[in-house]
Scaffold this motif. Sequence first.
Motif, mmCIF file in Angstrom:
data_model
loop_
_atom_site.group_PDB
_atom_site.id
_atom_site.type_symbol
_atom_site.label_atom_id
_atom_site.label_comp_id
_atom_site.label_asym_id
_atom_site.label_seq_id
_atom_site.Cartn_x
_atom_site.Cartn_y
_atom_site.Cartn_z
ATOM 1 N N SER A 94 -4.361 -1.567 1.539
ATOM 2 C CA SER A 94 -4.690 -0.172 1.260
ATOM 3 C C SER A 94 -4.773 0.056 -0.256
ATOM 4 C CB SER A 94 -3.667 0.742 1.937
ATOM 5 O OG SER A 94 -4.083 2.080 1.922
ATOM 6 N N SER A 95 -3.951 0.942 -0.831
ATOM 7 C CA SER A 95 -4.028 1.151 -2.276
ATOM 8 C C SER A 95 -3.707 -0.124 -3.048
ATOM 9 C CB SER A 95 -3.093 2.286 -2.704
ATOM 10 O OG SER A 95 -1.751 1.996 -2.374
ATOM 11 N N ARG A 135 -10.047 -4.746 7.559
ATOM 12 C CA ARG A 135 -9.484 -3.396 7.717
ATOM 13 C C ARG A 135 -8.715 -3.341 9.025
ATOM 14 N NH1 ARG A 135 -12.335 -0.570 11.539
ATOM 15 N NH2 ARG A 135 -14.428 -1.313 12.049
ATOM 16 N N SER A 159 -9.632 10.993 -0.005
ATOM 17 C CA SER A 159 -10.516 9.832 -0.029
ATOM 18 C C SER A 159 -11.978 10.182 -0.235
ATOM 19 C CB SER A 159 -10.365 9.048 1.287
ATOM 20 O OG SER A 159 -9.027 8.637 1.480
ATOM 21 N N SER A 171 -8.106 -3.196 4.033
ATOM 22 C CA SER A 171 -8.224 -1.735 4.038
ATOM 23 C C SER A 171 -8.280 -1.141 2.628
ATOM 24 C CB SER A 171 -7.074 -1.099 4.834
ATOM 25 O OG SER A 171 -7.148 -1.484 6.182
ATOM 26 N N GLY A 172 -8.928 -1.858 1.751
ATOM 27 C CA GLY A 172 -9.130 -1.378 0.391
ATOM 28 C C GLY A 172 -10.084 -2.320 -0.307
ATOM 29 N N GLU A 194 -6.684 2.845 11.319
ATOM 30 C CA GLU A 194 -6.253 3.144 9.968
ATOM 31 C C GLU A 194 -5.592 4.515 9.889
ATOM 32 O OE1 GLU A 194 -5.828 2.256 5.863
ATOM 33 O OE2 GLU A 194 -6.496 1.020 7.538
ATOM 34 N N ALA A 195 -4.294 4.519 9.473
ATOM 35 C CA ALA A 195 -3.539 5.761 9.243
ATOM 36 C C ALA A 195 -3.497 6.668 10.462
ATOM 37 C CB ALA A 195 -4.112 6.512 8.038
ATOM 38 N N GLY A 232 0.827 -1.194 0.000
ATOM 39 C CA GLY A 232 0.000 0.000 0.000
ATOM 40 C C GLY A 232 0.864 1.247 0.000
#
Length: 327
Positions: free
Chosen positions: A193-194, A314, A276, A219-220, A318-319, A108
């Motif tokens: 993620s990404s 997830r 986002s 998480s994506g 997150e972040a 990610g």
Amino acid sequence: MPDTATDVRAPQATYRGRADGAARAFLGIPYAAPPLGPLRFRPPQPAPRGGVVDATRFGHAPVQTPPPETSFSILREEQSYGEDCLNLNLWTPAADTARRPVVVHLFGGGFGYGSANVGHLDGAAFAAANDVVLIRPNVRTGALGFLHLADHFPELDQTNRSMLDLAAALRWTRENVAAFGGDPDNITLAGLSSGAFTAAALFGTRDGPALFDKCWLMSGYATRILPPEQARRITEDFLGRAGIAPGDMTALEALSVEDILRLQAEVVAVNLAERSSPGGRTLGIVLDGTSLDRHPELAMRQGATRHIPLVIGRTRHEAQDVPLAAE
């Protein structure tokens, strides 16, 4: 008898790896041609076949400006960055005929950074402890991977180059992993993620669902797909700041890596929530109608994932820069 050979002969080429703890590592394997010069903003092209490939050291990570370090940052080692980044790293307990499960993991990084060369995961230890073959591909990120140029450069009609890079790495895996002790009919694609958004987008492509057998998205999901008009605004801002007229391929190809990184930082929102949110200033997967035929959510509703076991998850924080002790 233990497998002590240095070289592994695979359909694509012969690969020279090295010992790495309880596993063997084959690093920096080119799965596509270097995306340089006129190939810079084009889909990945086939890598040369045959010969002996030195796979004893990491290749380039995708060009990027790494974000500031926090408590949840990946473990960073000295690594090189470059446009010639279409390579993958493979760890296997042994290059034999065991047909082990294969895990292909995509990093990610908010579509703008990340690397298959570093991280919290010890690839050799993971492969040895779980008796699997682990593959981590590097793919293009940022503007090189996602800038939507089709409306201004008709010959560049496939926007999602990073997603196509992942597909090329999966094709390499299907063809060659049996030579490394893996099962080409038991490939789990895992994304973070990404990396998970990119993996999920493959469900909306013509042959993407045929490139792997199971999928794990962390998480994506299949939700963050940019409409062309949103991506077009980002591109127009990018080209305007660069002083490049539509159709001027010479000027586009002449941009330095430093200019590309500077420009993408200027056109993408700094705040994660803004990036986002719907209509946010971000780079990412674009529903361009060529590389991505249909929205992956629609593809799922129409049965594209019916034959593929799918896990979705997830992270709790997150972040967020939250100390592990807070758990």
